[in-house]
Design an enzyme around this catalytic site. Structure first.
Site, mmCIF file in Angstrom:
data_model
loop_
_atom_site.group_PDB
_atom_site.id
_atom_site.type_symbol
_atom_site.label_atom_id
_atom_site.label_comp_id
_atom_site.label_asym_id
_atom_site.label_seq_id
_atom_site.Cartn_x
_atom_site.Cartn_y
_atom_site.Cartn_z
ATOM 1 N N VAL A 156 0.816 -1.225 0.000
ATOM 2 C CA VAL A 156 0.000 0.000 0.000
ATOM 3 C C VAL A 156 0.850 1.277 0.000
ATOM 4 C CG1 VAL A 156 -2.004 -1.089 1.096
ATOM 5 C CG2 VAL A 156 -0.265 0.024 2.534
ATOM 6 N N TYR A 207 2.109 4.022 16.444
ATOM 7 C CA TYR A 207 0.799 3.454 16.083
ATOM 8 C C TYR A 207 -0.366 4.385 16.435
ATOM 9 C CZ TYR A 207 -2.835 -0.173 15.672
ATOM 10 O OH TYR A 207 -3.954 -0.895 15.328
HETATM 11 N N1 LIG Z 1 -6.231 -6.986 15.753
HETATM 12 C C1 LIG Z 1 -6.374 -5.944 16.558
HETATM 13 O O1 LIG Z 1 -6.342 -6.080 17.781
HETATM 14 C C2 LIG Z 1 -6.618 -4.567 15.986
HETATM 15 C C3 LIG Z 1 -7.110 -3.583 16.859
HETATM 16 C C4 LIG Z 1 -7.306 -2.298 16.357
HETATM 17 C C5 LIG Z 1 -7.032 -2.014 15.034
HETATM 18 N N2 LIG Z 1 -6.537 -3.014 14.212
HETATM 19 C C6 LIG Z 1 -6.263 -2.640 12.823
HETATM 20 O O2 LIG Z 1 -6.927 -3.544 11.946
HETATM 21 C C7 LIG Z 1 -6.167 -3.706 10.749
HETATM 22 C C8 LIG Z 1 -5.941 -5.180 10.497
HETATM 23 O O3 LIG Z 1 -5.173 -5.692 11.582
HETATM 24 P P1 LIG Z 1 -5.033 -7.246 11.872
HETATM 25 O O4 LIG Z 1 -5.069 -7.399 13.322
HETATM 26 O O5 LIG Z 1 -5.945 -8.031 11.031
HETATM 27 O O6 LIG Z 1 -3.496 -7.437 11.414
HETATM 28 P P2 LIG Z 1 -2.747 -8.670 10.734
HETATM 29 O O7 LIG Z 1 -1.309 -8.462 11.034
HETATM 30 O O8 LIG Z 1 -3.384 -9.966 11.098
HETATM 31 O O9 LIG Z 1 -3.022 -8.432 9.187
HETATM 32 C C9 LIG Z 1 -2.512 -7.325 8.521
HETATM 33 C C10 LIG Z 1 -2.325 -7.677 7.058
HETATM 34 O O10 LIG Z 1 -1.800 -6.505 6.401
HETATM 35 C C11 LIG Z 1 -0.785 -6.918 5.513
HETATM 36 N N3 LIG Z 1 0.129 -5.819 5.273
HETATM 37 C C12 LIG Z 1 1.056 -5.294 6.131
HETATM 38 N N4 LIG Z 1 1.744 -4.318 5.544
HETATM 39 C C13 LIG Z 1 1.245 -4.182 4.296
HETATM 40 C C14 LIG Z 1 1.543 -3.320 3.221
HETATM 41 N N5 LIG Z 1 2.528 -2.417 3.300
HETATM 42 N N6 LIG Z 1 0.806 -3.437 2.082
HETATM 43 C C15 LIG Z 1 -0.173 -4.369 1.967
HETATM 44 N N7 LIG Z 1 -0.482 -5.223 2.961
HETATM 45 C C16 LIG Z 1 0.213 -5.126 4.118
HETATM 46 C C17 LIG Z 1 -0.110 -8.097 6.201
HETATM 47 O O11 LIG Z 1 0.627 -8.911 5.287
HETATM 48 C C18 LIG Z 1 -1.307 -8.805 6.829
HETATM 49 O O12 LIG Z 1 -1.853 -9.783 5.960
HETATM 50 C C19 LIG Z 1 -4.871 -2.910 10.954
HETATM 51 O O13 LIG Z 1 -4.991 -1.644 10.330
HETATM 52 C C20 LIG Z 1 -4.794 -2.764 12.450
HETATM 53 O O14 LIG Z 1 -4.060 -1.632 12.848
HETATM 54 C C21 LIG Z 1 -6.341 -4.267 14.662
#
Ligand SMILES: NC(=O)c1ccc[n+]([C@@H]2O[C@H](COP(=O)([O-])OP(=O)(O)OC[C@H]3O[C@@H](n4cnc5c(N)ncnc54)[C@H](O)[C@@H]3O)[C@@H](O)[C@H]2O)c1
Length: 246
Positions: A55, A143
């Site tokens: 991205v 973050y």
């Molecule tokens: N899981 C949580 O507790 C939580 C809480 C609040 C917010 N979030 C947000 O939700 C979203 C998803 O998080 P998640 O927990 O599913 O994370 P995750 O690590 O399980 O998945 C993230 C995905 O993004 C991909 N990714 C990372 N960098 C990338 C890049 N530069 N280009 C394209 N793809 C990329 C990774 O390969 C991975 O498949 C994130 O934005 C995270 O900040 C998650």
């Protein structure tokens, strides 16, 4: 047919969104920097295409949109990372990495998609913030700043792009038992304490977040733009309630 492009869809919340959208009849673009993971998810869905791309890279994002082959009706800016460090110990490299992926990546994908949506009469974009945008916490480097930026960027995009029929909203997940937080909740004591601190008395799931995202993206939310919804079981409002009275 409705179509959705989900970034970071090879795992966690993004994978849940991709699976739920496919089950509801969307054509799905499974975009991820992890090509193998994107292919695995896309191959398991009825009408999906794997799109490999970072991205942060505008050319890769354009190529992914070209490969998708149509202006998506929905884009979910879900790709995100966290780098664990206190601010005093945070390397500049890690500071920039989280800002580049979480905030600048959201801008790059949203703008590229919006330019195409504009030509097709509109669309809907949902961005991933976090409760850390509102209650920062400690030891998570840039973050919280990156996610606070996502909320304000969402608001700005919503007012600039409303004239093109493009709605832009975001969600702020809380204590989610999945995705990047999986290692945190592998500890039963952390699960008990954090789950107990949530007013709804449980951790959230990736599907809890996906449900809200797909609702915001849908025509059912057609008069909502520029909003952030916390998907957190009430936790951001519970600081005072959780303090003992004596
Ligand atoms: N899981 C949580 O507790 C939580 C809480 C609040 C917010 N979030 C947000 O939700 C979203 C998803 O998080 P998640 O927990 O599913 O994370 P995750 O690590 O399980 O998945 C993230 C995905 O993004 C991909 N990714 C990372 N960098 C990338 C890049 N530069 N280009 C394209 N793809 C990329 C990774 O390969 C991975 O498949 C994130 O934005 C995270 O900040 C998650």
């Amino acid at each position: 047919m409705k179509s959705v492009l989900v970034t970071g869809a090879a795992a966690g919340i993004g994978e849940s969104v991709a699976r739920m959208a496919a089950s509801r009849g969307y054509r799905v673009g499974v975009m991820d920097v992890n090509a193998e993971g994107a292919a695995r998810v896309a191959q398991s869905l009825p009408n999906a295409v794997a799109l490999c791309g970072d991205v942060r890279d505008p050319d890769a994002v354009e190529a992914a949109l070209d490969q998708f082959g149509e202006a998506p009706s929905v884009v979910v800016n879900n790709a995100g990372i966290v780098r664990f460090a206190s601010l005093m110990d945070h390397t500049l490299e890690d500071w920039k990495l989280a800002l580049d992926i979480n905030l600048t990546g959201t801008f790059i994908v949203a703008r590229a998609a919006a330019l195409r949506m504009r030509e097709h009469g509109g669309g809907s974009i949902v961005n991933l913030a976090s409760i850390n945008a509102i209650n920062p916490g400690t030891g998570i480097g840039s973050y919280p700043a990156s996610k606070a930026g996502v909320i304000r960027l969402t608001e700005q995009m919503s007012i600039e792009w409303a004239q093109y029929g493009i709605r832009v909203n975001c969600v702020a997940p809380g204590f989610i038992d999945g995705g990047m937080s999986t290692p945190i909740y592998a500890n039963p004591e952390v699960r008990r304490i954090r789950g107990g601190a949530v007013p709804l008395k449980r951790l959230g799931t990736c599907d809890d977040v996906a449900e809200a995202i797909l609702w915001l993206a849908s025509d059912a939310a057609g008069y909502i733009t520029g909003q952030n919804i916390a998907i957190d079981g009430g936790v951001i409002n519970s600081v005072i309630a959780n303090l003992p009275r004596v």
